[in-house]
Enzyme design. Structure first.
Site, PDB file in Angstrom:
ATOM      1  N   HIS A   1      32.488  36.167  36.909  1.00  0.00           N
ATOM      2  CA  HIS A   1      33.735  35.483  37.075  1.00  0.00           C
ATOM      3  C   HIS A   1      34.384  34.670  36.057  1.00  0.00           C
ATOM      4  O   HIS A   1      35.773  34.629  35.834  1.00  0.00           O
ATOM      5  CB  HIS A   1      33.446  34.573  38.367  1.00  0.00           C
ATOM      6  CG  HIS A   1      34.764  34.151  39.034  1.00  0.00           C
ATOM      7  ND1 HIS A   1      35.635  34.827  39.627  1.00  0.00           N
ATOM      8  CD2 HIS A   1      35.169  32.871  38.902  1.00  0.00           C
ATOM      9  CE1 HIS A   1      36.701  33.962  40.164  1.00  0.00           C
ATOM     10  NE2 HIS A   1      36.349  32.721  39.852  1.00  0.00           N
TER      11      HIS A   1
ATOM     12  N   SER B   1      40.699  32.868  38.281  1.00  0.00           N
ATOM     13  CA  SER B   1      40.490  32.908  39.528  1.00  0.00           C
ATOM     14  C   SER B   1      41.861  32.262  40.050  1.00  0.00           C
ATOM     15  O   SER B   1      42.779  32.990  40.132  1.00  0.00           O
ATOM     16  CB  SER B   1      39.445  31.507  39.696  1.00  0.00           C
ATOM     17  OG  SER B   1      38.698  31.830  40.863  1.00  0.00           O
TER      18      SER B   1
ATOM     19  N   ASP C   1      31.388  40.114  38.654  1.00  0.00           N
ATOM     20  CA  ASP C   1      32.068  39.134  39.661  1.00  0.00           C
ATOM     21  C   ASP C   1      32.285  39.997  40.994  1.00  0.00           C
ATOM     22  O   ASP C   1      32.551  41.001  41.267  1.00  0.00           O
ATOM     23  CB  ASP C   1      33.371  38.696  39.202  1.00  0.00           C
ATOM     24  CG  ASP C   1      33.959  37.656  40.147  1.00  0.00           C
ATOM     25  OD1 ASP C   1      33.212  36.678  40.769  1.00  0.00           O
ATOM     26  OD2 ASP C   1      35.313  37.294  40.213  1.00  0.00           O
TER      27      ASP C   1
END
Ligand SMILES: *[C@@H]1O[C@H](CO)[C@@H](O)[C@H](O)[C@H]1NC(C)=O
Ligand SMILES: *[C@@H]1O[C@H](CO)[C@@H](O)[C@H](O)[C@H]1NC(C)=O
Length: 671
Positions: free
Chosen positions: A449, A184, A389
């Site tokens: 994710h 991320s 994601d």
């Protein structure tokens, strides 16, 4: 008095004699050694017990800047893992890497009883993994007010300082291969840190040795923010999340067009050295995802932005996910656990700390995508994306890669732009791969994710892709469990390597090599000692009418050190000693036997607390807040008091969203 002395002497020598070989690291390492955790001895098989170090490493003691790290090593050194150090970062900004440790790539997951259980897919079998909370203020990492970071180049410099201190503690590992991995918003941190390491290596003088940085591995990375924001709309459409009939369709489309204009402008100034405001803060691009989540919410539910196959309550849209987070937070909130992790400054753990995130604006730092080309000249760059994601989706990553120039060419540069390879791991297709000139993209199937959360074992094999430990033909990359091709190739202990490369040979490793006869001799010795011990104890008890607690006594005799931690460890040693006994006795059951009961009496367990572990007394808790082991003159500011209300309020104001922008621009701030 004499008896008491004798008794403790005998216990000490019994432990020394009976227990498996002791930890042989340096004194500094010992301060950070982790010897207990809730569930550790119950739930983690001995042969899988990692060697662990954790604690708050002081970077800048003058303003209480400490970086919390948790290091895991496999107690079986193999060809594959013996000389690798993988640093792991979660994103946010301001979100703790304990997500990585306890929900993703670490050896433990936390169960509903708030105890550790084993994660078969742990990355520590492929190299030492070090989870680091950073920048300051994140997770268990600290800094005084006014010393939080704002820019990516600060993150880079602080992490280099951390590495320096870290390898002073583990000097035998300073020449390890280094991998930087994370997720991320770490897609911004990691290229900066990697770039910092390469620059550091270039500037070395004299006999300083360079860091052997090999690769960066970024999962669902937030690398080229605007380009990635632009992908939300087409990507949601392609995956059937939003339809042209949606009442908000055309208003969102207008925003998408405005975002495209901003990107066009960025493209024309791509090579500028100065940082343009329109690139680092584009509220237009930032707000698209939030609009989509709003427009597609129904009956108080919305799409989970980290996994589009899931739903969450509006406006959380994924903030409550993954579900095990609700066990991780109370687990890390236990004082017992904070002591186990050697915290000097106790602090209430939040997955994401609002202030660390909101102060980190990166307004003067170019987005990390600009740094990737230089990295590919020296190291492997692996970008992997869980295909479910939304927030850092595959389309966004592929779209910036298509335009990016590295190694003298744009994009993957093949004649067929759609060319991709199948990735087969353990005989199943796990994703597809595009790769050229030291840049590899992996789309990982069936994952969100947080790729290692969904497919831990598959995610570990990504390491094989950056180390070249794969087979390849015209259509396929093939990797194998634990990096080994066949059963026969599986872990052979590299004992020599372990002995010379690091002090991390563990108790369990040495123990398992021990000849059986030796073991039996030991058990006999042990039994003799125990009988003597028992006799003495009975004798001693008869001298005194009221029962006494050894731990308490030691507390008193140690009071000039004022070191509670030692007592905790001491109690733990007894506890593991007890486990050892049970394991060693043939036919030993989990029912407390004679010896166990004896020890329960000695430790004062059994009676009040059947777990026989450290139970913090509330009166001790107050000094524990200022437990200043190592930094006795530490200035403790409000921040570091457990349950600080400020932090409480700020909690969750940013998450592992790539950018807190999602929340900042939202009218309905997720709470
Ligand atoms: C790929 O990385 C290696 C170092 O690992 C380097 O020698 C080589 O030049 C790089 N290739 C390109 C195309 O940059
Ligand atoms: C995993 O992903 C592949 C490719 O997208 C798909 O064909 C398969 O059905 C998925 N499996 C599961 C269990 O969701």
């Amino acid at each position: 008095m004499l008896f008491q002395y004798l008794l403790s002497l005998i216990i000490t020598s019994a432990i020394t004699l009976a227990a498996p070989p002791k930890f042989e690291g340096s004194d500094l390492q010992r301060q950070y050694l982790v010897t207990n955790l809730p569930g550790l001895y119950e739930n983690i098989p001995e042969d899988k017990m990692p060697l662990m170090f954790a604690g708050q490493l002081p970077l800048y003691p003058e303003n209480n800047t400490n970086y919390f790290f948790w290091k895991f090593s496999d107690n079986k050194r193999t060809e594959i893992n013996h000389n690798r150090t993988i640093f792991w970062f979660n994103g946010g900004p301001g979100c703790s890497s304990m997500d990585g440790a306890l929900l993703e790539a670490g050896p433990f997951r936390i169960n509903k009883n708030e105890k550790v259980v084993y994660n078969e897919g742990s990355w520590h079998h492929a190299g030492d993994v070090v989870f680091v909370d950073q920048p300051p203020g994140t997770g268990f990492s600290t800094a005084d007010r006014g010393h939080y970071l704002h820019e990516l180049y600060q993150v880079r410099d602080y992490f280099l300082e951390f590495m320096k201190k870290f390898f002073e503690m583990f000097p035998d590992e300073a020449q390890n291969e280094i991998y930087l991995a994370g997720e991320s918003y770490a897609g911004q941190y990691i290229p900066y840190i990697a770039d910092g390491i390469l620059t550091h290596n270039e500037k070395l003088t004299g006999d300083e040795k360079p860091y052997d940085l090999r690769a960066v591995m970024i999962g669902n990375g937030w690398i080229s923010p605007n380009e990635q924001s632009l992908s939300y709309f087409p990507w949601s459409y392609e995956n059937g999340l939003i339809a042209t009939t949606n009442p908000r369709w055309s208003s969102i489309l207008v925003k998408v067009e405005k975002c495209q204009e901003i990107i066009d402008k960025i493209d024309t100034t791509w090579n500028d050295t100065e940082v343009h405001d329109y690139e680092v803060s584009s509220t237009v691009c930032d707000s698209i995802l939030n609009d989509i989540l709003q427009a597609t919410s129904e009956n108080g539910k919305c799409i989970n932005m980290y996994d589009f196959t899931l739903r969450d309550t509006y406006p959380s849209c994924g903030m409550n996910w993954p579900k095990e987070l609700k066990y991780v937070t109370p687990f890390l909130g236990k004082e017992e656990v904070m002591h186990d992790l050697n915290l000097k400054i106790l602090r209430k753990w939040h997955e994401c700390t609002g202030r660390a995130g909101s102060e980190f604006t990166a307004r003067n730092s170019v987005p990390a995508v600009h740094l990737l080309p230089r990295l590919t000249e020296k190291i492997q760059v692996l970008l992997f994306n869980g295909d479910r994601d939304i927030i850092c989706n595959t389309m966004g990553t592929l779209s910036f890669l298509k335009k990016l120039e590295w190694g003298g060419q744009k994009g993957f540069g093949s004649k067929d732009p759609e060319e991709k390879f199948d990735w087969v791991y353990d005989d199943q297709s796990r994703g597809y791969i595009k790769s050229a000139r030291n840049m590899t993209f992996v789309n990982v199937y069936n994952s969100s994710h947080m790729v290692p959360y969904d497919v831990p074992e598959v995610s570990r094999s990504l390491i094989d892709l950056v180390t070249g430990n794969y087979e390849k033909n015209e259509t396929t990359y093939i990797t194998y469990p634990l990096g080994f091709k066949r059963e026969a190739d599986k872990p052979t202990n590299v004992t020599e390597a372990a002995a010379t490369s690091s002090p991390t040979t563990t108790e369990a490793a040495e123990d398992s090599d021990e000849p059986t006869t030796n073991r039996i001799t030991r058990i006999i010795q042990l039994l003799v000692i125990l009988v003597i011990l028992w006799g003495l104890f009975v004798l001693y008890s008869s001298y005194r009418s009221r029962p006494s607690s050894i731990i308490k006594k030691r507390n008193v005799s140690n009071s000039n050190n004022g070191n509670k931690k030692k007592n905790v460890q001491w109690a733990d040693q007894l506890h593991s000693f007890e486990d050892y006994l049970q394991d060693s006795i043939p036919g030993g059951t989990s029912k407390p036997g004679f010896l166990t009961r004896t020890f329960n009496r000695l430790t004062g367990a059994g009676a009040s607390d059947s777990k026989g572990k450290y139970v913090p007394a509330s009166s001790e808790y107050i000094d524990d807040i200022e437990l200043a082991e190592g930094i006795s003159d530490a200035h403790i500011d409000d921040d570091f008091i457990i349950g600080d209300e400020d932090e409480e309020e700020e909690e969750e104001s940013s998450r592992k969203s790539p950018e807190s922008g999602l929340n900042k621009t939202s009218n309905n701030e997720p709470k």
